[in-house]
Design a protein around this motif. Structure first.
Motif, mmCIF file in Angstrom:
data_model
loop_
_atom_site.group_PDB
_atom_site.id
_atom_site.type_symbol
_atom_site.label_atom_id
_atom_site.label_comp_id
_atom_site.label_asym_id
_atom_site.label_seq_id
_atom_site.Cartn_x
_atom_site.Cartn_y
_atom_site.Cartn_z
ATOM 1 N N ASP A 147 0.845 -1.198 0.000
ATOM 2 C CA ASP A 147 0.000 0.000 0.000
ATOM 3 C C ASP A 147 0.883 1.252 0.000
ATOM 4 O O ASP A 147 2.101 1.168 0.078
ATOM 5 C CB ASP A 147 -0.991 -0.005 1.165
ATOM 6 N N ASN A 148 0.266 2.404 -0.093
ATOM 7 C CA ASN A 148 1.018 3.661 -0.153
ATOM 8 C C ASN A 148 1.206 4.302 1.217
ATOM 9 O O ASN A 148 1.547 5.477 1.301
ATOM 10 C CB ASN A 148 0.302 4.653 -1.080
ATOM 11 N N LEU A 149 0.996 3.563 2.276
ATOM 12 C CA LEU A 149 1.136 4.085 3.628
ATOM 13 C C LEU A 149 2.565 3.887 4.139
ATOM 14 O O LEU A 149 3.304 3.047 3.611
ATOM 15 C CB LEU A 149 0.130 3.401 4.547
ATOM 16 N N PRO A 150 2.959 4.650 5.154
ATOM 17 C CA PRO A 150 4.328 4.512 5.679
ATOM 18 C C PRO A 150 4.635 3.088 6.127
ATOM 19 O O PRO A 150 3.762 2.387 6.642
ATOM 20 C CB PRO A 150 4.345 5.475 6.867
ATOM 21 N N LYS A 151 5.862 2.691 5.950
ATOM 22 C CA LYS A 151 6.324 1.352 6.326
ATOM 23 C C LYS A 151 7.306 1.411 7.481
ATOM 24 O O LYS A 151 8.112 0.510 7.677
ATOM 25 C CB LYS A 151 7.014 0.666 5.130
ATOM 26 N N THR A 152 7.263 2.487 8.254
ATOM 27 C CA THR A 152 8.186 2.681 9.354
ATOM 28 C C THR A 152 7.430 2.931 10.646
ATOM 29 O O THR A 152 6.292 3.406 10.640
ATOM 30 C CB THR A 152 9.127 3.869 9.081
ATOM 31 N N VAL A 153 8.082 2.599 11.771
ATOM 32 C CA VAL A 153 7.508 2.813 13.104
ATOM 33 C C VAL A 153 8.572 3.467 13.974
ATOM 34 O O VAL A 153 9.740 3.066 13.942
ATOM 35 C CB VAL A 153 7.044 1.481 13.729
ATOM 36 N N CYS A 154 8.162 4.464 14.741
ATOM 37 C CA CYS A 154 9.110 5.182 15.604
ATOM 38 C C CYS A 154 9.373 4.410 16.898
ATOM 39 O O CYS A 154 8.621 3.511 17.276
ATOM 40 C CB CYS A 154 8.598 6.597 15.902
ATOM 41 N N GLU A 155 10.450 4.785 17.580
ATOM 42 C CA GLU A 155 10.844 4.109 18.815
ATOM 43 C C GLU A 155 9.781 4.223 19.902
ATOM 44 O O GLU A 155 9.534 3.279 20.643
ATOM 45 C CB GLU A 155 12.163 4.684 19.326
ATOM 46 N N SER A 156 9.149 5.382 20.001
ATOM 47 C CA SER A 156 8.116 5.589 21.010
ATOM 48 C C SER A 156 6.949 4.629 20.801
ATOM 49 O O SER A 156 6.452 4.017 21.751
ATOM 50 C CB SER A 156 7.634 7.039 20.964
ATOM 51 N N CYS A 157 6.518 4.480 19.574
ATOM 52 C CA CYS A 157 5.416 3.561 19.275
ATOM 53 C C CYS A 157 5.838 2.108 19.469
ATOM 54 O O CYS A 157 5.026 1.276 19.888
ATOM 55 C CB CYS A 157 4.891 3.788 17.863
ATOM 56 N N ILE A 158 7.095 1.800 19.203
ATOM 57 C CA ILE A 158 7.584 0.435 19.427
ATOM 58 C C ILE A 158 7.530 0.099 20.910
ATOM 59 O O ILE A 158 7.111 -0.996 21.298
ATOM 60 C CB ILE A 158 9.002 0.247 18.847
ATOM 61 N N GLU A 159 7.912 1.045 21.766
ATOM 62 C CA GLU A 159 7.836 0.823 23.216
ATOM 63 C C GLU A 159 6.394 0.569 23.641
ATOM 64 O O GLU A 159 6.117 -0.352 24.414
ATOM 65 C CB GLU A 159 8.404 2.024 23.962
ATOM 66 N N LYS A 160 5.476 1.383 23.143
ATOM 67 C CA LYS A 160 4.057 1.212 23.484
ATOM 68 C C LYS A 160 3.517 -0.099 22.923
ATOM 69 O O LYS A 160 2.731 -0.793 23.579
ATOM 70 C CB LYS A 160 3.253 2.393 22.956
ATOM 71 N N LEU A 161 3.942 -0.439 21.736
ATOM 72 C CA LEU A 161 3.519 -1.686 21.103
ATOM 73 C C LEU A 161 4.014 -2.886 21.906
ATOM 74 O O LEU A 161 3.270 -3.851 22.118
ATOM 75 C CB LEU A 161 4.055 -1.737 19.676
ATOM 76 N N ASN A 162 5.244 -2.827 22.394
ATOM 77 C CA ASN A 162 5.788 -3.912 23.212
ATOM 78 C C ASN A 162 5.020 -4.059 24.514
ATOM 79 O O ASN A 162 4.726 -5.175 24.949
ATOM 80 C CB ASN A 162 7.277 -3.696 23.480
ATOM 81 N N ALA A 163 4.674 -2.938 25.151
ATOM 82 C CA ALA A 163 3.900 -2.987 26.399
ATOM 83 C C ALA A 163 2.519 -3.586 26.136
ATOM 84 O O ALA A 163 2.035 -4.428 26.906
ATOM 85 C CB ALA A 163 3.780 -1.590 27.000
ATOM 86 N N GLN A 164 1.894 -3.174 25.045
ATOM 87 C CA GLN A 164 0.579 -3.693 24.688
ATOM 88 C C GLN A 164 0.660 -5.192 24.393
ATOM 89 O O GLN A 164 -0.197 -5.967 24.803
ATOM 90 C CB GLN A 164 0.033 -2.933 23.473
ATOM 91 N N TYR A 165 1.724 -5.607 23.727
ATOM 92 C CA TYR A 165 1.905 -7.017 23.392
ATOM 93 C C TYR A 165 2.097 -7.856 24.662
ATOM 94 O O TYR A 165 1.530 -8.949 24.790
ATOM 95 C CB TYR A 165 3.098 -7.185 22.459
ATOM 96 N N GLN A 166 2.891 -7.333 25.610
ATOM 97 C CA GLN A 166 3.095 -8.050 26.876
ATOM 98 C C GLN A 166 1.771 -8.215 27.622
ATOM 99 O O GLN A 166 1.491 -9.278 28.176
ATOM 100 C CB GLN A 166 4.122 -7.317 27.753
ATOM 101 N N LEU A 167 0.961 -7.165 27.629
ATOM 102 C CA LEU A 167 -0.350 -7.250 28.263
ATOM 103 C C LEU A 167 -1.223 -8.280 27.551
ATOM 104 O O LEU A 167 -1.870 -9.115 28.191
ATOM 105 C CB LEU A 167 -1.033 -5.884 28.260
ATOM 106 N N PHE A 168 -1.229 -8.251 26.239
ATOM 107 C CA PHE A 168 -2.003 -9.207 25.465
ATOM 108 C C PHE A 168 -1.584 -10.639 25.786
ATOM 109 O O PHE A 168 -2.430 -11.518 25.987
ATOM 110 C CB PHE A 168 -1.841 -8.939 23.967
ATOM 111 N N MET A 169 -0.278 -10.890 25.837
ATOM 112 C CA MET A 169 0.216 -12.243 26.110
ATOM 113 C C MET A 169 -0.131 -12.679 27.531
ATOM 114 O O MET A 169 -0.459 -13.847 27.766
ATOM 115 C CB MET A 169 1.732 -12.307 25.876
ATOM 116 N N ARG A 170 -0.088 -11.748 28.483
ATOM 117 C CA ARG A 170 -0.456 -12.088 29.856
ATOM 118 C C ARG A 170 -1.942 -12.442 29.932
ATOM 119 O O ARG A 170 -2.341 -13.385 30.614
ATOM 120 C CB ARG A 170 -0.135 -10.932 30.792
ATOM 121 N N ILE A 171 -2.764 -11.680 29.223
ATOM 122 C CA ILE A 171 -4.197 -11.967 29.202
ATOM 123 C C ILE A 171 -4.458 -13.327 28.557
ATOM 124 O O ILE A 171 -5.259 -14.121 29.062
ATOM 125 C CB ILE A 171 -4.961 -10.849 28.465
#
Length: 108
Positions: A52-76
């Motif tokens: 698609d024509n959307l950005p293919k990059t992710v910033c460090e801040s969003c990666i940190e939030k994504l990791n926290a969200q993923y850890q919560l998801f895995m715990r659930i």
């Protein structure tokens, strides 16, 4: 020549927060694969398409939030599996020794 504020550099726009950042990780690189970014992003209510024509990059801040969200998801997910196993062990209301929640401290 235009100013930096007016410049749009698609390679430096975060796909998740849409902010322009100096440091980003491209979603289809070895580093992104090592961080498992694509699988973590697929848990979000967005669609990803490599072409698609959307950005293919992710910033460090969003990666940190994504990791926290993923850890919560895995715990659930882990908790849900434990509770499902717990229900299978109970036929008479007692918690047998084999039950994964027997003696567990659920307040952690």
């Amino acid at each position: 020549m235009g100013s930096y504020g007016q410049a749009v550099i698609p390679g430096f726009i975060c796909r998740l927060c849409s902010k322009q950042k100096k440091i980003v990780i491209h979603l289809y690189t070895a580093k992104a694969k090592k961080l498992d970014l694509l699988n973590k992003i697929r848990l979000l209510p967005i669609s990803l398409d490599k072409y698609d024509n959307l950005p293919k990059t992710v910033c460090e801040s969003c990666i940190e939030k994504l990791n926290a969200q993923y850890q919560l998801f895995m715990r659930i997910r882990k908790s849900e599996n434990i509770y499902m196993a717990h229900r299978r062990y109970h036929t008479n209301g007692n918690c047998p020794y084999e039950c994964p929640l027997n003696g567990a401290d659920l307040g952690e």
